[in-house]
Design an enzyme around this catalytic site. Structure first.
Site, short mmCIF file in Angstrom:
data_model
loop_
_atom_site.label_atom_id
_atom_site.label_comp_id
_atom_site.label_asym_id
_atom_site.label_seq_id
_atom_site.Cartn_x
_atom_site.Cartn_y
_atom_site.Cartn_z
N CYS A 142 0.78 -1.33 0.14
CA CYS A 142 -0.02 0.05 0.07
C CYS A 142 0.68 1.08 0.03
CB CYS A 142 -1.00 -0.15 1.13
SG CYS A 142 -1.98 1.62 1.27
N TYR A 275 -14.65 20.70 19.36
CA TYR A 275 -14.48 19.27 18.73
C TYR A 275 -12.97 19.23 18.92
CZ TYR A 275 -19.00 20.32 16.43
OH TYR A 275 -20.19 20.74 16.22
N CYS A 369 -12.68 19.11 7.26
CA CYS A 369 -12.46 17.74 6.19
C CYS A 369 -13.66 17.50 5.22
CB CYS A 369 -12.49 16.26 7.10
SG CYS A 369 -14.06 15.99 7.78
#
Length: 411
Positions: A142, A275, A369
């Site tokens: 990977c 957050y 994101c």
């Protein structure tokens, strides 16, 4: 078979031809041969390649569903991501200064998820889901992952072998490379029919984890094996990771996002980190000023609180568990705060942004994101008098269409 001319690369990374027709693994200007009918076709052959086409570095590319854009020269690929971000802001008539993007290098992902299927001879099959399919692509390498995660794949196949006592089990192995070694949290093991794994299967799981010298193995957060507490360095602090805790996928990306936030709040007398997770920003911000750290995850807040003692010299951190969707920090509670950093999940932070807009705050840093929800939240702040000063694009998920960002607002 049909021959088409690709006009542009779309938002999901597929080439777009007149029609529209979408073809994966194609680039603007290329003439390609495709198979199939309807809008979504499959690439058969590149007849006239773009000068930006390169040889994909991974042998699994094309079959594996993880990467979509390894065939694109890196600088052009990165420019495309930034252009998409500019266009997303433009839809809400937002302009700003774009900084040079952070680009994660190959082999930098400390977190990946591998899926397991039943195999033979004491080993499971292990890999990523195929492109647009539930079938599995067994992987040997990977190119995005930390090489230490790749090196663990043979041992992970043996670890996963006992997980298939029930026909409905479809395990996923959520891997994090920590400072103490490999941390594995397993989900997808059937519990409703038969009560989960037998004592014998758990023993085999623990034996394989010990043989591979893994730091910890958990089943949906429940301890199955631990030789060492997985920890990560977060700025000046050392945090003991809760099982399955959120962590930025690339440590260098976390550092880039935190450096941007730290620069934007210089001179603040008290900062809120909303957050906050396990403290990716909190510990760095607390080198500048006292920090109020808030998150809905009680395990993350406990981990952050416990790690404060590992970082002497901080200005102070007060941590609170709180659902910021149902109970955002109100404008009235922000009267003694003069800078806020917020890093919500993909759904964004519309409720919290409304309170920031209503407050007297003059400085806000948004980390996102999801550009779509960022733009929605940014519009709330801008309509309340904030100016989007600058934006840092962050390519943390290499060779995917995904782009992240940090942005600073002043009022």
């Amino acid at each position: 078979m049909t021959d088409i001319r690709i006009q542009a690369v779309g938002g999901e990374g597929d080439g777009i031809a007149e029609g529209p027709i979408y073809a994966p693994f194609t680039l603007a200007g290329e003439r390609v041969r495709v198979a199939g009918t309807g809008e979504r076709r499959e690439l058969v052959e590149v007849l006239e390649p773009s000068i930006q086409r390169v040889e994909p570095p991974c042998p699994h590319f094309g079959a594996c569903g993880g990467c979509a854009l390894q065939h694109w020269e890196h600088s052009a690929y990165l420019a495309w991501k930034v252009d998409r971000l500019v266009a997303t802001l433009a839809r809400e008539r937002i302009e700003t200064e774009f900084l040079k993007p952070f680009a994660a290098p190959p082999g930098s992902r400390r977190r990946i998820t591998l899926h397991a299927r039943q195999g033979r001879r004491g080993e499971a099959r292990l890999g990523y889901k195929a492109r647009k399919s539930w079938s599995l692509v067994d992987i040997e390498v990977c190119t995005i992952a930390d090489p230490r995660l790749v090196a663990a794949i043979p041992a992970l196949r043996r670890l996963a072998a006992p997980l298939f006592q029930h026909a409905k089990s479809a395990p996923s192995l959520h891997l994090t490379w920590s400072d103490a070694g490999l941390d594995v949290d397993i989900s997808g093991v059937e519990r409703r029919s038969g009560g989960g794994l037998s004592a014998d299967a758990r023993m085999r799981l623990a034996d394989q984890a010990a043989a591979a010298d893994f730091a910890r193995v958990t089943l949906d957060g429940e301890a199955a094996y631990m030789s060492r507490q997985p920890t990560v360095r977060v700025g000046p602090a050392t945090v003991a990771l809760p099982a399955g805790a959120f962590l930025q996928a690339v440590s260098e990306a976390e550092a880039a996002l935190a450096a941007f936030a730290l620069d934007a709040v210089q001179g603040a007398s008290r900062i809120a980190d909303l957050y906050c997770g396990v403290g990716a920003f909190s510990f760095r911000l607390a080198q500048v000023a006292p920090v109020l750290a808030v998150d809905s995850s009680a395990p993350a807040v406990r981990a952050l609180s416990a790690a404060i003692a590992s970082a002497p010299g901080l200005k102070g951190i007060t941590a609170e568990t709180r659902d910021l969707v149902r109970r955002p920090v109100l404008a009235e509670e922000l009267k003694k705060i003069d800078a806020v950093v917020f890093d919500p999940p993909r759904a964004g932070a519309a409720e919290q942004a409304a309170e920031l807009a209503r407050s007297k705050l003059a400085r806000v840093v948004a980390v996102s994101c999801n550009p779509a929800t960022f733009v929605r939240d940014a519009r709330i702040l801008i309509d309340a008098g904030f100016t989007l000063e600058r934006l840092l694009p962050v390519d943390q998920f290499l060779w995917s269409p995904h782009i992240e960002l940090a942005a600073s607002f002043t009022r």
